[in-house]
Design an enzyme around this catalytic site. Structure first.
Site, mmCIF file in Angstrom:
data_model
loop_
_atom_site.group_PDB
_atom_site.id
_atom_site.type_symbol
_atom_site.label_atom_id
_atom_site.label_comp_id
_atom_site.label_asym_id
_atom_site.label_seq_id
_atom_site.Cartn_x
_atom_site.Cartn_y
_atom_site.Cartn_z
ATOM 1 N N ARG B 118 -23.001 55.992 -18.096
ATOM 2 C CA ARG B 118 -23.376 55.871 -16.684
ATOM 3 C C ARG B 118 -22.865 57.010 -15.813
ATOM 4 O O ARG B 118 -23.548 57.471 -14.916
ATOM 5 C CB ARG B 118 -22.837 54.549 -16.111
ATOM 6 C CG ARG B 118 -23.653 53.347 -16.493
ATOM 7 C CD ARG B 118 -23.083 52.095 -15.818
ATOM 8 N NE ARG B 118 -23.564 50.896 -16.467
ATOM 9 C CZ ARG B 118 -22.889 49.746 -16.528
ATOM 10 N NH1 ARG B 118 -21.696 49.647 -15.946
ATOM 11 N NH2 ARG B 118 -23.405 48.702 -17.132
ATOM 12 N N CYS B 147 -23.779 45.065 -13.233
ATOM 13 C CA CYS B 147 -24.474 43.957 -12.560
ATOM 14 C C CYS B 147 -24.010 43.740 -11.118
ATOM 15 O O CYS B 147 -24.830 43.559 -10.214
ATOM 16 C CB CYS B 147 -24.307 42.677 -13.371
ATOM 17 S SG CYS B 147 -22.622 42.375 -13.921
ATOM 18 N N HIS B 260 -24.863 36.436 -9.616
ATOM 19 C CA HIS B 260 -23.617 36.858 -8.983
ATOM 20 C C HIS B 260 -23.802 36.825 -7.461
ATOM 21 O O HIS B 260 -24.907 37.025 -6.955
ATOM 22 C CB HIS B 260 -23.274 38.311 -9.350
ATOM 23 C CG HIS B 260 -22.866 38.521 -10.783
ATOM 24 N ND1 HIS B 260 -22.722 37.505 -11.700
ATOM 25 C CD2 HIS B 260 -22.537 39.672 -11.442
ATOM 26 C CE1 HIS B 260 -22.335 38.020 -12.864
ATOM 27 N NE2 HIS B 260 -22.222 39.323 -12.740
ATOM 28 N N ASN B 333 -27.674 38.266 -12.158
ATOM 29 C CA ASN B 333 -26.981 39.315 -12.904
ATOM 30 C C ASN B 333 -27.706 39.695 -14.184
ATOM 31 O O ASN B 333 -27.597 40.824 -14.649
ATOM 32 C CB ASN B 333 -25.549 38.872 -13.228
ATOM 33 C CG ASN B 333 -25.504 37.524 -13.931
ATOM 34 O OD1 ASN B 333 -25.900 36.510 -13.333
ATOM 35 N ND2 ASN B 333 -25.051 37.497 -15.165
#
Lengths: 364, 364
Positions: B118, B147, B260, B333
């Site tokens: 990432r 997430c 979430h 999520n």
């Protein structure tokens, strides 16, 4: 009043104790906080000669057994406080409004859980580890803080003492027992229904709370904050004596039975250090430091239900504030957030000679 | 490779579609995110000629039925990507490390859920509603965000566009499905045990999660923040193109199965207004505004499980920030936080002609 309605303690030990001991009343004795008050007064050996339990007319006359003793519930109404030295009010704002004045006039000290008088200029709002001075100068009523405020301040206050608090942000994880016994039952019912594959209904909360989070505690004000969030700001200022403190909180109900937790980002005047912060927390009588991330040790609500001290952990230098610290605190909303703090206020006053039996006073 | 192992779609509609359609692979197809990928690719009619499901050797050879079609699970190993046009990696960092390079070399686009690439400077980290430009310029791999970051940014990004984000504080309320299927089972087992009065055990989490909150998501770093909290800071900066953004978050696991939620306090460059903020949220394609406190309307995780858009509500002018807004966001999520965002990235690329079948390319 019939003598059998006076729930005299079986272990009352005669005149010497009676003369220096107190007649204690609990208003709202059948509720979640009321039941914790009965328990804590017994378990902590509060110096009481007798305990009287008051509730609504609906419950009056019922006999309940607590800690091996039988009590007949009395109706909470004007006139009942004549022989009561100290009354813990745990029945909500409307009952405090209706009866606290009567109790004060009868010379009965009121230790109130409700929010109605908390922000009155002439009513001390007291956490005894923080501002006990209010217990020495009152007009017959002591207010107790909101549950989330009390638990949050068990972490914030020692850090403020050390570094000087300027501002804080907080998000709460509040248990259903903060709403009351009917909310605990609602979560229980929903959990049972879930496991049994039955339809899940709700009545106390506007949405299902089992397996959910509800970002509303109390009703909404005009600025979009809830009453609970507003209380955290105002009460933090009053209790810590910081009238200009900046506070922004989000209060959220989670499917936990007991103990609130709060994630806090706090900004200070002085440079901070985690080591010094840990020392300050560990030295504070209202908190216990649980902060060993290498061993995955931090407070959780399950661990801090029915604990006298609140748990503080996850202490770290905040990455978005100058002189900032972040932490997590868990504490029992029914104890430090309600009943325990009230009892601790009364204990402080009894210990310091600020709370005496009326009979003893009359005989002087 | 045996032909029966190639799970050709029964509804493949002949040469014209095959020529413009894709062979899609899912690595980690039996996990929580993998199963959502299968579902979303079908339900959203992703232009695929065939779908191949890869998992560990343990699952390989098993036949599963999904959406009326039978698939034989293939072992995820080097060499399997020769005929695959795009592979969704949803099996965790170690599998991405082991196999993504092989896939890229085979000319297979990798859309990766794991965190390993990432923050690589040459790997785009993309939420297509925010920074789709990364999808036009890559070296064969597209990373998907964490997430909590993805869900938070569905509220933050439109507000940043309107007011200019400077800093934010956040506390998360993360569901157990973010940990994986075994954590969902652990919460289920604990709930069943609770109702049946049996002992509650735990294995996935260090503490009981039923009726509890655990202030740890991912492992701890040296500065006291967890990996999840660190990711939220770094990924927010990269996705929004704000390298100096100040971020401080506390990530907490709660007993919610899916979706979430995040409580956010955000500081902006420009003066804010709730009315303008609501307009910005409502106009953003990644979010739905649920913000009517008079009628107790706000997002909850139960309402935003299995929803494409994230719900944003509780918008208010922050009481502790200059030019600050607070809000609450709930989002799935497993969807926007994982599988859906990955599929949306692939959809964007297919729509824009950035993702073509190898066979079509070879025949040009």
């Amino acid at each position: 009043m019939p003598s059998e309605a006076r729930a005299l303690l079986a272990d009352s030990q005669g005149e010497s104790i009676v003369n220096t001991s107190l007649t204690v009343g609990i208003v709202g004795a059948t509720g979640a906080v009321g039941q914790e008050l009965v328990r804590l007064l017994h378990e902590r050996n509060f110096p009481m000669a007798s305990l009287r339990l008051f509730a609504s007319a609906r419950s009056a006359g019922k006999t309940v057994e607590r800690f091996g003793k039988k009590y007949v519930i009395e109706e909470a109404k004007p006139g009942v406080f004549a022989d009561v030295d100290v009354a813990f009010f745990a029945a909500g704002g409307s009952v405090t409004k209706a009866l606290a004045g009567d109790a004060i006039k009868a010379g009965c000290l009121v230790i109130d859980k409700s929010s109605v008088h908390r922000m009155d200029a002439d009513v001390p709002l007291v956490i005894p580890e923080i501002n006990p001075q209010g217990l020495r100068n009152h007009r017959g009523i002591i207010a107790n803080p909101n549950c989330s405020t009390a638990v949050t301040l068990m972490g914030l206050w020692p850090l403020h003492q050390r570094f000087g608090l300027k501002r804080y942000f907080a998000a709460t994880y509040q248990s259903v027992s903060g709403t009351g016994a009917e909310a605990v039952q609602e979560l229980e019912n929903q959990t049972q229904a879930y496991v049994k594959g039955q339809p899940i209904t709700h009545k106390v909360y506007p949405y299902q709370i089992a397996q959910n989070c509800i970002p509303q505690v109390d009703s909404f004000g005009e600025n979009g904050y809830t009453g609970e969030e507003h209380k955290m700001m105002l009460e933090s200022r009053k209790i810590m004596g910081l009238p200009n403190l900046k506070v922004s909180t989000t209060c959220v109900r989670v499917p936990v039975v007991r103990a609130h937790s709060i994630a806090v980002n706090a900004e200070f005047e002085k440079p901070v250090s985690v080591e010094e912060a840990r020392k300050a927390i560990a030295a504070f009588e209202g908190a216990v430091l649980v902060d060993d991330t290498a061993n995955r040790k931090y407070p959780t609500p399950l661990d801090f239900a029915e604990k006298v001290k609140c748990g503080v952990g996850r202490l770290r230098v905040d990455t978005a504030l100058d002189n900032g610290l972040s932490f997590w605190v868990s504490g029992d909303n029914l104890w430090k957030g309600a009943a325990l703090n009230a009892v601790q206020n009364a204990e402080f006053m009894a210990r310091e000679g600020l709370l005496k039996p009326k009979r003893a006073l009359a005989s002087v």
